[in-house]
Design a protein around this motif. Structure first.
Motif, short mmCIF file in Angstrom:
data_model
loop_
_atom_site.label_atom_id
_atom_site.label_comp_id
_atom_site.label_asym_id
_atom_site.label_seq_id
_atom_site.Cartn_x
_atom_site.Cartn_y
_atom_site.Cartn_z
N SER A 1 -0.60 3.07 -18.26
CA SER A 1 -1.90 3.26 -18.92
C SER A 1 -2.99 3.69 -17.94
N THR A 2 -2.80 3.45 -16.64
CA THR A 2 -3.84 3.83 -15.67
C THR A 2 -3.47 5.07 -14.86
N ALA B 1 -7.36 1.81 -4.15
CA ALA B 1 -6.43 1.01 -4.96
C ALA B 1 -5.01 1.54 -4.83
N ARG B 2 -4.65 2.50 -5.69
CA ARG B 2 -3.30 3.05 -5.67
C ARG B 2 -3.37 4.56 -5.83
N GLY C 1 0.24 -4.32 -3.92
CA GLY C 1 1.02 -3.33 -4.65
C GLY C 1 2.51 -3.59 -4.58
N VAL C 2 3.19 -3.42 -5.69
CA VAL C 2 4.64 -3.63 -5.75
C VAL C 2 5.35 -2.38 -6.26
N ASP C 3 4.77 -1.21 -5.97
CA ASP C 3 5.40 0.04 -6.38
C ASP C 3 6.78 0.21 -5.75
N THR D 1 -7.81 -0.85 -9.77
CA THR D 1 -6.89 -1.18 -10.84
C THR D 1 -5.47 -0.89 -10.39
N PRO D 2 -4.47 -1.60 -10.87
CA PRO D 2 -3.09 -1.28 -10.50
C PRO D 2 -2.64 0.03 -11.13
#
Length: 526
Positions: free
Chosen positions: A207-208, A230-231, A74-76, A202-203
């Motif tokens: 859209s997610t 995931a996130r 993750g690159v949040d 999913t990242p």
């Protein structure tokens, strides 16, 4: 020697690899944003996990930064648009913790199926509630994957080994890949209606975000059990609690939350809910793997130009870089030539490769073309931010490979669209190493593109070359090389001259006033 800051806790292996590769490294963790901003300008690379926030303000202060490496997926915590606009490569390590995260999802699925946390708490409290904890088997149940990439595919493999049926929703999943994985590709609503268990891989994107919204959760099969490793932000947490309270959702297990650290979630204390504190990547093996990978990737980039697992620039392995670098040099010079001649009126760019070039990774070549194209108009443009700047300017990019015989062993052609029509230049490599122009706006001309040059379009009439030589000689400008091309005898001709010194504006105006001159421009390469 490049210098890297490791700003978050990670395996000592990372620092060991940096030093062994010849990269200076400082390990300073727990910095506040102000403390980080004060020192980040001293570093070429920044290695982080999830704690350090590489915000736009930090990136603005990073005057020498070339690469940010995330030890994990993750690159949040990294402002990728800000990094891209400043020409900083952002890379992650998507494979180092894949198995660990997939296994955690499977573990949570087992825990939900057999109510393990509640049964453990009850038993340790001195109760023996054997009849209270009636679980379900995983065998023959349907597992719905939302996201069938690297981690999702590992989860699918493990679930198939448990004799589950696996269905998957992923817009990027091809039928061939689904068949190879042994899963059935379905649309999201179909997955929600069929799945006994749902796991997300999913990242988090626009859209997610809230892909399992309140409306979507109502479409799930009654009694469904949901796992998210995931996130945070993929599930509407308030709607999830409402579904658990109503009994429509049979259970949920979250390793990630919208706000982390999650210390006051409304889900806490809800029946049939399991939570863990973002443990998906928390195994000894995974921590070592991601630390090794981020150090190797960042070292490759800083020392050789190799780009692996980058999120804002085409990948270019350390082994591939030496072979493709001459093509990138050719691409940048062709871009610089057409950029200097056509200015800022370009609305589209087409990059075509033929012969040996057609077998190469075209993405770095295109990025090099765009770098050369826009560098005359921006001092800060580079391989990273050139595609980003092109999108900002609404320049349409096309890439074409040609499997056909050509007059050259390898050929690169760049065509731009302008209000006046399409304009094209082409070049090749001599000896597979030396860039050479072969065609300029439809006229065959062989020339090196280096240093300072003079571009002239003139009428093909006797005496012109003599007048030009006299003008340059009287101004004390020496001609290095002289390249001439024309469409037909007596028609339009093109001259490319390399010169040993700068062409001052008064001299350029004198050349423009020579009889027969249509265009005269001073060019600079490198």
């Amino acid at each position: 020697m490049p210098k890297v800051l490791i700003a978050d806790e990670m395996s000592p292996k990372a620092a060991e690899i940096f030093r062994a590769r010849g990269v200076e490294v400082d390990e300073i963790t727990g910095l506040s944003k102000d403390e980080l901003a004060k020192i980040i300008g001293n570093y070429d690379g920044l290695a982080v996990r999830s704690a350090t926030k590489a915000t736009a303000a930090i990136i603005e202060a990073a005057t020498n930064l070339k690469v940010i490496g995330r030890a994990g997926i993750g690159v949040d915590n990294i402002d990728i648009p800000a990094a891209s606009s400043k020409g900083i490569v952002v890379m992650n390590t998507p494979f180092g913790n894949s198995i660990t995260t997939a296994e955690h999802a499977i573990a949570l699925m087992f825990a939900l199926a057999r109510q393990l946390p509640e049964a453990d708490a009850s038993t340790q409290a001195g109760k023996w509630e054997k009849n209270r904890f009636m679980g379900v088997e995983l065998t023959a149940k349907t597992l719905g994957l939302i996201g069938a990439g690297n981690i999702g595919s590992i989860v699918a493999d493990r679930a198939l080994g448990l004799k589950m049926k696996v269905i998957a929703f992923d817009p990027f999943l091809t039928p061939e890949r689904a068949e190879q994985m042994g899963v059935t590709k379905v649309e999201l609503d179909e997955l929600l209606a069929q799945a006994d268990f749902i796991t997300l891989h999913t990242p988090l994107t626009d859209s997610t975000r809230n892909i399992l919204s309140a409306a979507k959760l109502m479409k799930t099969k009654p009694g469904v059990r949901i796992i998210n490793c995931a996130r945070g932000g993929l599930i509407d947490e308030d709607a999830l609690k409402a579904g658990l309270d109503s009994g429509h959702i049979g259970g949920a297990a979250l390793d990630v939350f919208k706000e982390e650290p999650a210390k006051a979630s409304p889900l806490f204390g809800t029946a049939n809910f399991i939570s863990t504190p973002h443990l998906g990547a928390s195994t000894d093996e995974a921590q070592v793997n991601v630390a090794i990978q981020v150090a190797e990737q960042m070292s490759d980039f800083l020392l050789t130009g190799g780009v692996t697992n980058a999120l804002n620039v085409p990948s270019l392995s350390a082994e591939e870089a030496p072979r493709i670098r001459p093509y990138m040099a050719l691409a940048e010079r062709l871009g610089a030539l057409i950029g200097q001649l056509e200015g800022t009126t370009i609305t589209a760019v087409k990059v075509e490769v033929e012969g040996a070039a057609a077998a190469l990774n075209i993405k770095p070549i295109t990025a090099a073309v765009l770098t050369g194209l826009m560098r005359p108009h921006s001092d800060t443009v580079n391989m990273v931010n050139a595609p980003y700047l092109a999108r900002e300017r609404n320049i349409d990019i096309a890439e074409v490979r040609h499997d056909r015989e050509t007059d050259y062993h390898t050929l690169l052609r760049v065509t731009v669209t302008t209000p006046a029509g399409d304009r094209s230049v082409a070049g090749t490599l001599f000896g597979n190493a030396k860039p050479r122009l072969t065609e300029l706006f439809g006229i065959t001309v062989e020339a090196d593109l280096a240093g300072r040059m003079l571009y002239i379009v003139n009428e093909d009439k006797p005496g012109f070359i003599g007048r030009l030589g006299t003008t340059l000689g009287e101004a004390g400008v020496n001609i290095g090389t002289f390249h001439l091309g024309r469409r037909d005898a007596g028609a339009e001709a093109v001259l490319l001259l390399s010169v040993d010194g700068e062409i001052p504006d008064p001299l350029l105006w004198s050349i423009c006033r020579l009889p027969g001159v249509k265009i005269a421009k001073a060019l600079k390469f490198g």
